[in-house]
Motif scaffolding. Structure first.
Motif, mmCIF file in Angstrom:
data_model
loop_
_atom_site.group_PDB
_atom_site.id
_atom_site.type_symbol
_atom_site.label_atom_id
_atom_site.label_comp_id
_atom_site.label_asym_id
_atom_site.label_seq_id
_atom_site.Cartn_x
_atom_site.Cartn_y
_atom_site.Cartn_z
ATOM 1 N N ALA A 74 64.809 77.957 30.623
ATOM 2 C CA ALA A 74 65.958 78.564 30.739
ATOM 3 C C ALA A 74 66.796 77.566 32.091
ATOM 4 O O ALA A 74 67.910 77.193 31.762
ATOM 5 C CB ALA A 74 66.147 79.953 31.093
ATOM 6 N N ARG A 75 65.900 77.197 33.077
ATOM 7 C CA ARG A 75 66.230 76.449 33.797
ATOM 8 C C ARG A 75 66.872 75.192 33.424
ATOM 9 O O ARG A 75 67.932 74.332 33.823
ATOM 10 C CB ARG A 75 65.404 76.299 34.961
ATOM 11 N N ARG B 41 67.809 74.256 30.292
ATOM 12 C CA ARG B 41 69.073 74.448 29.622
ATOM 13 C C ARG B 41 70.161 74.520 30.613
ATOM 14 O O ARG B 41 71.254 73.684 30.315
ATOM 15 C CB ARG B 41 69.047 75.538 28.838
ATOM 16 N N ALA B 42 69.976 75.357 31.660
ATOM 17 C CA ALA B 42 70.998 75.413 32.521
ATOM 18 C C ALA B 42 71.353 74.272 33.185
ATOM 19 O O ALA B 42 72.802 73.887 33.512
ATOM 20 C CB ALA B 42 71.012 76.627 33.530
ATOM 21 N N HIS B 43 70.304 73.428 33.788
ATOM 22 C CA HIS B 43 70.516 72.100 34.378
ATOM 23 C C HIS B 43 71.299 71.054 33.357
ATOM 24 O O HIS B 43 72.112 70.342 33.751
ATOM 25 C CB HIS B 43 69.380 71.768 34.922
ATOM 26 N N THR B 44 70.843 71.066 32.305
ATOM 27 C CA THR B 44 71.330 70.222 31.244
ATOM 28 C C THR B 44 72.932 70.369 31.173
ATOM 29 O O THR B 44 73.828 69.593 31.251
ATOM 30 C CB THR B 44 70.680 70.307 29.847
ATOM 31 N N ASP B 45 73.367 71.538 31.108
ATOM 32 C CA ASP B 45 74.854 72.252 30.796
ATOM 33 C C ASP B 45 75.400 71.840 32.149
ATOM 34 O O ASP B 45 76.421 71.340 31.891
ATOM 35 C CB ASP B 45 74.888 73.644 30.312
ATOM 36 N N LEU B 46 74.811 72.066 33.167
ATOM 37 C CA LEU B 46 75.827 71.706 34.492
ATOM 38 C C LEU B 46 75.883 70.490 34.427
ATOM 39 O O LEU B 46 77.101 69.975 35.073
ATOM 40 C CB LEU B 46 74.955 72.278 35.607
ATOM 41 N N ARG C 167 69.228 66.738 27.997
ATOM 42 C CA ARG C 167 68.306 67.744 27.649
ATOM 43 C C ARG C 167 66.968 67.280 27.989
ATOM 44 O O ARG C 167 66.044 67.723 28.354
ATOM 45 C CB ARG C 167 68.711 68.577 26.381
ATOM 46 N N THR D 274 66.008 65.851 31.413
ATOM 47 C CA THR D 274 65.862 67.036 32.141
ATOM 48 C C THR D 274 64.404 67.769 31.911
ATOM 49 O O THR D 274 63.518 68.171 32.867
ATOM 50 C CB THR D 274 66.805 67.948 31.945
ATOM 51 N N GLU E 291 64.978 75.701 43.673
ATOM 52 C CA GLU E 291 66.273 75.342 42.853
ATOM 53 C C GLU E 291 66.926 74.105 43.087
ATOM 54 O O GLU E 291 67.180 73.292 42.235
ATOM 55 C CB GLU E 291 67.102 76.688 42.772
ATOM 56 N N PHE F 271 67.414 70.670 40.933
ATOM 57 C CA PHE F 271 68.557 70.418 40.402
ATOM 58 C C PHE F 271 69.106 68.805 40.710
ATOM 59 O O PHE F 271 69.547 67.945 40.079
ATOM 60 C CB PHE F 271 69.780 71.445 40.860
#
Length: 178
Positions: free
Chosen positions: A24-25, A27-32, A49, A52, A64, A68
């Motif tokens: 989940a992290r 995916r979130a980092h990729t999107d951000l 993706r 990351t 975190e 990031f």
């Protein structure tokens, strides 16, 4: 190739590896990161993706902010050729000493391809590398910036002290040898 057994050896070598990764992290980092880079006019490919995820597998980081910041570095330096200009600028002495390395260096090839003096091509690499450094720092928030500054400074330090024979020119630079 398959009959050689090399793939089976690689699989056997990784059987005990524990790839505990927070997907989940990732995916979130990729999107951000994708959105963040687009804001600065930097298009990053779909491979973000994978990059990351690779970082999370290779260098798991619980914190975190640090996680990031390191993801940002990995994605940026993998996708942005300008950061490689720092490497090129710092490796020129080693390449100048070895004629064959010099002929295949990016700076020399750029000078020849564009019909410009080597010094002009070198200067462009230095300027491009410095702009990449500034761009990386602009992407960071105040919490992340110290990690990125440390990374970028250590990147240059490593090249000066560990890799490119700068002690030949600057004897006060202590060689780090492990």
């Amino acid at each position: 190739m398959l009959d050689a057994g090399l793939v089976e050896q690689a699989i056997a070598r990784t059987e005990s590896f524990d790839p505990s990764v927070d997907l989940a992290r990732v995916r979130a980092h990729t999107d951000l990161l994708t959105a963040e880079f687009e804001t600065f006019g930097v298009a990053v490919p779909a491979a973000t993706r994978n990059i990351t995820l690779m970082r999370a597998l290779m260098v798991p980081i619980a914190d975190e902010a640090l996680s990031f910041a390191v993801d940002r570095i990995w994605v940026f330096v993998t996708n942005i050729d300008d950061v490689n200009d720092v490497n090129d600028a710092l490796s020129f002495y080693k390449e100048a000493v070895d004629v064959e390395d010099f002929r295949i260096s990016r700076i020399h090839r750029r000078a020849v391809q564009e019909g410009i003096p080597y010094l002009a091509a070198y200067r462009r690499s230095v300027d491009s590398g410095l702009e990449a450094y500034r761009r990386v720092l602009r992407l960071a928030d105040d919490e992340q910036r110290p990690y990125l500054e440390r990374y970028m400074t250590a990147y240059v330090y490593w090249h000066l002290h560990c890799r490119y024979r700068w002690q030949d020119v600057y004897p006060d630079l202590t060689m780090i040898d492990v």
